[in-house]
Write a protein that holds these residues in place. Structure first.
Motif, mmCIF file in Angstrom:
data_model
loop_
_atom_site.group_PDB
_atom_site.id
_atom_site.type_symbol
_atom_site.label_atom_id
_atom_site.label_comp_id
_atom_site.label_asym_id
_atom_site.label_seq_id
_atom_site.Cartn_x
_atom_site.Cartn_y
_atom_site.Cartn_z
ATOM 1 N N TYR B 140 7.781 13.774 -46.927
ATOM 2 C CA TYR B 140 6.462 13.879 -47.551
ATOM 3 C C TYR B 140 5.670 12.601 -47.290
ATOM 4 N N TYR B 159 2.352 19.414 -47.884
ATOM 5 C CA TYR B 159 3.788 19.481 -47.634
ATOM 6 C C TYR B 159 4.544 19.222 -48.923
ATOM 7 N N PHE B 160 4.059 18.228 -49.675
ATOM 8 C CA PHE B 160 4.721 17.892 -50.922
ATOM 9 C C PHE B 160 4.683 19.044 -51.910
#
Lengths: 100, 480
Positions: B140, B159-160
């Motif tokens: 991340y 993405y996180f």
């Protein structure tokens, strides 16, 4: 004693609320809270099952989940603060500089 | 902790300790000489690779059946470490050029690799979870490494959020599996599930695990994050995570499903069949309309996840499974090699501020830099599965295994989507050879090294695939 089923139903409800929250809400902080709710729903299920089987495995897993979730918070909040500094806005719908 | 326990996790302990020390050592390395950090991290990876190779042929469980070292984990660890060495080689020049040269890049990479290795060695769902997070959290940060570049930050946040969302599924799935069987150890789950009727709880738990891992390996319909994250992240990070995270995700998926859930294979097989078919179709068809090379390669990586997923479909069939897993492992190697090569070429052409990343920017490359154009052609042909490349052999083994398992329809979808994929891969080749243009490239020794090594490996290994397949088969057999 409250039967295990009740705990599992409660945890399933919490998990669903969390998952729906992630899909519906538009603020990353609220989405993040919903994810935490999903993790805590799992924790509740773990503890309930741990009680049912009279074993410690589930409770140990809960400690791991709590510790890892804390690490995730540290990284996640940093990312959100960082994007706020650049954009002055954290609405998910406006994160659209990447598309194809 | 006994000596056996210690030896089981020796390589990844060394790597984790090395990463911590590197974090400290990096403080004393002056800002303009961060190449030293890169060198030290590569050294750490090489030492770990050496230690992992000494574990070949070793087989034992450690820490009360929490972690395992066997042919499978050693095979995966060797691919992972070799890939991450390429990852360092790609990053070395790239982050300097893009003004991102900070020492923690390499440290984060080492931590992520530690997580990936632990993932391959996990024999308990607790360790699977821990490894998943250890590999994801540094990624991340790496995705957002180009801050204050908005695209990179956006990639990091996306993405996180989706990564954490998928973790939620993995954890809840594990909770239900624990509820159904009373244990989190893979062997214990297998034992409990095969004695007595497998309950609904177990099936739901396994399905939730599949959702979680589906996100990690970017299978349709859990792929939405992939194009954005791959496009927004610094290219060197994209190259690393598209290979490393995928290999680790598939390693965990293979190990968990093959060793813990054969008893519910009837239900799960149908689901994986649909996932694999959807992933191949959606990945390949959406890639056609992309004009940005990073996005195109992102969709291509989704499509390849679909091909690898095919290897799982016959997982309940004891006779076909070893061959099919071996084919899957072989395909992972061929994908990783080709993928690093293709990203190395992309990095050569990339300019500051995301310029030079359109497919049209490849126009005229063949006239000006024929060697680079040949290398890119090799990678594109390997992605399609055209001779004489590793991609062809990989697909051949994979389709053969799937047909042997009795899933001819799925193999047919695989063949047809491969034909479709030729359209967008060849468009890059056509741009390089038939269009006029004046591209400029960045030359840098480690980048050239990666391009040449992977191009040569892609072609050369396709002439002697037997030994690689033999090793993959030996690794696969140890799973059962």
């Amino acid at each position: 004693m409250v039967p295990v089923d009740y705990y599992i139903i409660l945890s399933a409800v919490l998990f669903t609320i969390g998952a729906l929250g992630v899909l519906i809400r538009r603020n990353p902080l609220i989405i993040f809270m919903s994810i935490e709710l999903m993790l805590n729903a799992a924790n509740l299920a773990f503890v309930a099952f741990s009680r049912m089987y009279d074993s410690f495995n589930g409770q140990i897993f809960v400690f791991f989940v709590i510790a890892v979730a804390a690490a995730e918070v540290a990284v996640g909040l940093a990312l959100i603060v960082e994007i706020f500094k650049t954009k002055k806005n954290i609405n998910i719908d406006e994160m659209n500089s990447l598309k194809g | 902790m006994t000596q056996t326990d210690f030896y089981t996790i020796l390589p990844l302990t060394v790597l984790a300790v090395w990463a911590c020390l590197l974090l400290l050592a990096d403080l004393f390395i002056p800002k303009d000489r961060k190449g030293i950090t890169a060198f030290l991290s590569a050294l750490g990876l090489a030492v770990t690779l050496g230690l992992t190779i000494t574990q070949v042929g070793r087989e034992n469980l450690g820490f009360n059946n929490m972690v395992v070292v066997d042919g499978f984990s050693t095979f995966i660890n060797i691919i992972l470490l070799a890939s991450s060495l390429f990852g360092v080689a790609l990053a070395y020049g790239y982050i300097k050029r893009m003004g991102l040269e900070r020492g923690e890049y390499y440290t984060l990479m080492l931590f992520s690799v530690t997580g990936m290795m632990l993932m391959a060695q996990a024999a308990d769902l607790i360790i699977v979870f821990l490894a998943l997070e250890l590999l994801s959290i540094p990624l991340y940060v790496l995705a957002a490494f180009a801050r204050p570049n908005l695209q990179s930050e956006e990639a990091g946040v996306k993405y996180f959020l989706l990564g954490a969302f998928s973790t939620g599924f993995v954890v809840y799935g594990t909770a239900l599996i624990y509820g159904a069987t009373g244990t989190t150890s893979l062997g214990g789950i297998f034992f409990a599930a095969s004695n007595g009727t497998p309950g609904l709880l177990l099936t739901i738990g396994a399905a939730l695990l599949l959702v979680g891992f589906g996100f990690k390996v970017a299978a349709v319909p859990f792929h939405m994050w992939t194009p954005d994250v791959y496009q927004g992240s610094p290219t060197a990070v994209t190259a690393f995570m598209s290979s490393g995270a995928k290999i680790a995700g598939f390693a965990a998926l293979l190990r968990v499903f093959a060793s813990a859930f054969p008893s519910i294979s009837v239900d799960i097989t149908a689901v994986i069949w649909v996932l694999a078919a959807l992933t191949m179709i959606v990945g390949n068809i959406t890639a056609i309309s992309q004009t940005n090379i990073k996005r195109m390669l992102a969709y291509s990586s989704i499509a390849h996840a679909g091909y690898i997923l095919m290897a799982f479909v016959p997982y309940g069939n004891k006779e076909v499974m070893p061959v099919s897993v071996a084919a899957g492992l072989f395909y992972l190697v061929s994908y990783a090699v080709t993928n690093f090569g293709a990203w190395a070429v992309v990095i050569s052409l990339e300019k500051a501020e995301g310029k030079g990343l359109e497919i049209s920017d490849f126009a005229g490359l063949a006239k000006k830099y024929p060697a680079l154009a040949i290398a890119m052609t090799v990678f594109m042909l390997s992605f399609i599965g055209f001779p004489p490349t590793l991609g062809l052999v990989g697909k051949f083994y994979l389709f053969r295994a799937v047909i042997a398992g009795g899933y001819t329809g799925l193999a047919l979808i695989g063949v047809v989507t491969s034909l479709v994929s030729a359209y967008y891969y060849l468009r890059v080749v056509i741009n390089m050879y038939m269009r006029e243009g004046d591209p400029t490239i960045e030359r840098e020794q480690w980048l050239d090294f990666t391009t040449v090594t992977t191009a040569v490996a892609t072609v050369a290994l396709s002439f002697v695939p037997q030994w690689l397949f033999f090793m993959a088969s030996t690794a696969a057999l140890r799973l059962f």
